[in-house]
Design an enzyme around this catalytic site. Structure first.
Site, short mmCIF file in Angstrom:
data_model
loop_
_atom_site.label_atom_id
_atom_site.label_comp_id
_atom_site.label_asym_id
_atom_site.label_seq_id
_atom_site.Cartn_x
_atom_site.Cartn_y
_atom_site.Cartn_z
N GLY A 13 48.88 16.78 -31.87
CA GLY A 13 47.47 16.85 -32.24
C GLY A 13 47.26 17.51 -33.59
CB VAL A 15 48.07 22.75 -33.61
CG1 VAL A 15 49.19 23.77 -33.76
CG2 VAL A 15 46.72 23.42 -33.79
CG PHE A 161 46.93 32.91 -37.03
CD1 PHE A 161 45.93 33.60 -36.35
CD2 PHE A 161 48.25 33.25 -36.77
CE1 PHE A 161 46.23 34.61 -35.44
CE2 PHE A 161 48.57 34.26 -35.86
CZ PHE A 161 47.56 34.94 -35.20
CB ALA A 221 41.95 39.89 -31.25
CG PHE A 225 37.89 40.66 -35.15
CD1 PHE A 225 38.22 40.83 -33.81
CD2 PHE A 225 37.78 41.78 -35.95
CE1 PHE A 225 38.41 42.10 -33.29
CE2 PHE A 225 37.97 43.05 -35.43
CZ PHE A 225 38.30 43.21 -34.10
CB CYS A 275 39.57 27.29 -32.31
SG CYS A 275 40.99 26.21 -32.45
#
Ligand code: NAD
Ligand code: UDX
Length: 458
Positions: A13, A15, A161, A221, A225, A275
């Site tokens: 996909g 990623v 990321f 996290a 953020f 995401c």
């Protein structure tokens, strides 16, 4: 040809494809195979019309494909020969059952683990690339260690990321790579193998190692953020509109504080993408499961503000346009959740367009890459939605333009010509603050930027 290592990725996909293409490109000594159960997707990866649009990706794929990069549907054979298996399958939000609408649905991950167990008879390092709840690696290790004497597999966590639209650049030059492992000799040995892979192009000081749970938590996290910054600036923007402040000036002043930093402070119609919402809800669910209700409430509020932001944008349009959208043609500039991608997953445009249709509007949707996606959501809508590549055509005879994605192209249009072809009064709702608002106002538009007072001729 003999390769130094054989790397497999399950899941081709957004990623899996780009990540493996970059590994193959950077490490010609490794054989990299990407498999998927979706044969159409694999065929597309083997063509020059890739299933994912990312600037620069086709070049990377073409450099490596057929040499040391292969796309295939033969999952068992690929598992059998691999030394390192990345798992990059989808982990959507659960639709039903316990945690519905909140928790991550791990069925694809678990299926994959079972398949790996079935097809492997040599030791493998299994790398959790998908974003998963904390402790998933442990569950996977448990599934994998049934049969086979229990010591064939070592599970690592290596979250991704990359952001869409900049995937190739993010992969080639990551801020950091995080690798979580067990702290046992076997865990550390497997971790070092993966560190070696990345060290082919990532400076060592950017490769962070940690325990597995920290690595899983770091991914949730980081996304939480980032999304929190967007919701925070959006709340400020909404207050700016009535107070006379200008959110871009505020962002600039806030972001120059080195402790805060200038990025991710653009107010707009809200965050989208596959995401942020999914991962925050997954984090909030973890909090609730741990009995941390106040913490869960805090993170859920980031999503609530984001939903509010989209509805607020529609209300502002309605208020401006005399409380009626009925049969008015509205041109939407942009449908993708962000520029430089054709991805529409969770795009704010889906919600906003749906609401405008509820209000009786007729839509002309324009986007350089995402028209097929938009069509898959709304279809013909009884003739109430038109899909138009050219923004000038979309704007013709429309009462309003709403910018929903900040494609560069929308900054450079001839708005004088566009204004001339529109119904009057003509409205411009700049959901991404791309335009020169004063110039548009001088042309005759009634301009509604995000986070700044409106400029109207009434
Ligand atoms: P995607 O839906 O684009 O790709 C997942 C692929 O896995 C699909 O093609 C699907 O057919 C395949 N698949 C599912 N089960 C399979 C199986 N048993 N065998 C083989 N293939 C199988 O998803 P994505 O956007 O690439 O995301 C993958 C993971 O990475 C998710 O956990 C996501 O949260 C995470 N992630 C995504 C991004 C992003 O920008 N999209 C960034 C970082 C992390
Ligand atoms: C995000 C994370 O950035 C990435 O690290 C992670 O791996 C996957 O999720 P992505 O969703 O692809 O990446 O794009 P991102 O650039 O983070 O944008 C997400 C959404 O936030 C977009 O809809 C964007 O328009 C919005 N956004 C971003 C804002 O509204 N304002 C900003 O200042 C920044």
């Amino acid at each position: 040809q003999s390769f130094e290592k054989k790397i497999l990725c399950i899941g081709a996909g957004y990623v899996g494809g780009p990540t493996m293409a970059v590994i193959a490109d950077k490490c010609p000594r490794y054989k990299v195979t990407v498999v998927d159960i979706d044969a159409g997707k694999i065929a597309a990866w083997n063509s020059d019309t890739l299933p994912v649009y990312e600037p620069g990706l086709l070049d990377v794929v073409q450099r490596a494909r057929g040499k040391n990069l292969f796309f295939s549907t033969d999952v068992p054979a690929a598992i059998a020969e691999a030394d390192i298996i990345f798992v990059s399958v989808n982990t959507p939000t659960k639709a039903t059952g316990v945690g519905a609408g909140m928790a991550a649905d791990l069925r694809y991950w678990e299926n994959t683990a079972r398949q790996i167990r079935q097809c492997a008879d040599t030791p493998k390092i299994v790398v959790e690339k998908s974003t998963v709840p904390v402790k998933t690696a442990e569950a996977m290790a448990q599934i994998l260690s049934m049969e086979n004497g229990g010591n064939l597999f070592e599970v690592l966590s290596n979250p991704e990321f990359l952001a869409e639209g900049t995937a190739v650049a993010d992969l080639e030059n990551p801020d950091r790579v995080v690798i979580g492992s067990r702290q046992t000799p076997e865990g550390v040995a497997a971790r070092d193998v993966l560190v070696e892979v990345y060290a082919n192009w990532v400076p060592r000081e950017k490769i962070l190692t940690s325990n597995i749970w920290s690595s899983e938590m770091a991914k949730l996290a980081a996304n939480a953020f980032l999304a929190q910054r967007v919701s925070s600036i959006n709340t400020i923007a909404n207050i700016c509109e009535s107070s006379g402040a200008n959110v871009q000036e505020v962002s600039r002043a806030v972001g120059m504080d080195r402790r805060i930093g200038p990025k991710f402070l653009n107010a707009g119609v809200g965050f989208g993408g596959s995401c942020f919402k999914k991962d925050i809800l997954s984090l909030a669910y973890l909090c609730r499961e741990a009995g941390a209700d106040a913490e869960a409430d805090y993170w859920e509020s980031v999503v609530r503000i984001n939903e509010h932001q989209k509805e607020r944008f529609v209300r502002r349009m309605l208020d401006a346009m005399f409380h009626s959208m009925a049969d008015k043609r509205i041109a939407l500039f942009g449908f993708a959740f962000k520029p430089d991608t054709g991805d529409i997953r969770d795009a704010p445009a889906i919600t906003i367009a749906g609401r405008l249709l509820d209000e009786g509007a007729v839509l002309a949707i324009s986007d350089p890459r995402a028209l097929d996606g938009a069509r898959s959501v709304f279809g013909d809508a009884d003739g109430r939605v038109e899909y138009v590549e050219d923004p000038y055509e979309a704007a013709k005879k429309s009462h309003a333009i709403a910018v929903l994605t900040e494609w560069q192209a929308y900054r450079d249009l001839d708005y004088t010509a566009i204004y001339a072809a529109m119904e009057k009064p003509a409205f411009f709702f700049d959901g991404r603050n791309v335009a020169d608002h004063a110039a548009l106002f001088d042309m005759g538009f009634n301009v509604y930027p995000v986070g700044m007072p409106a400029m109207t001729h009434f």
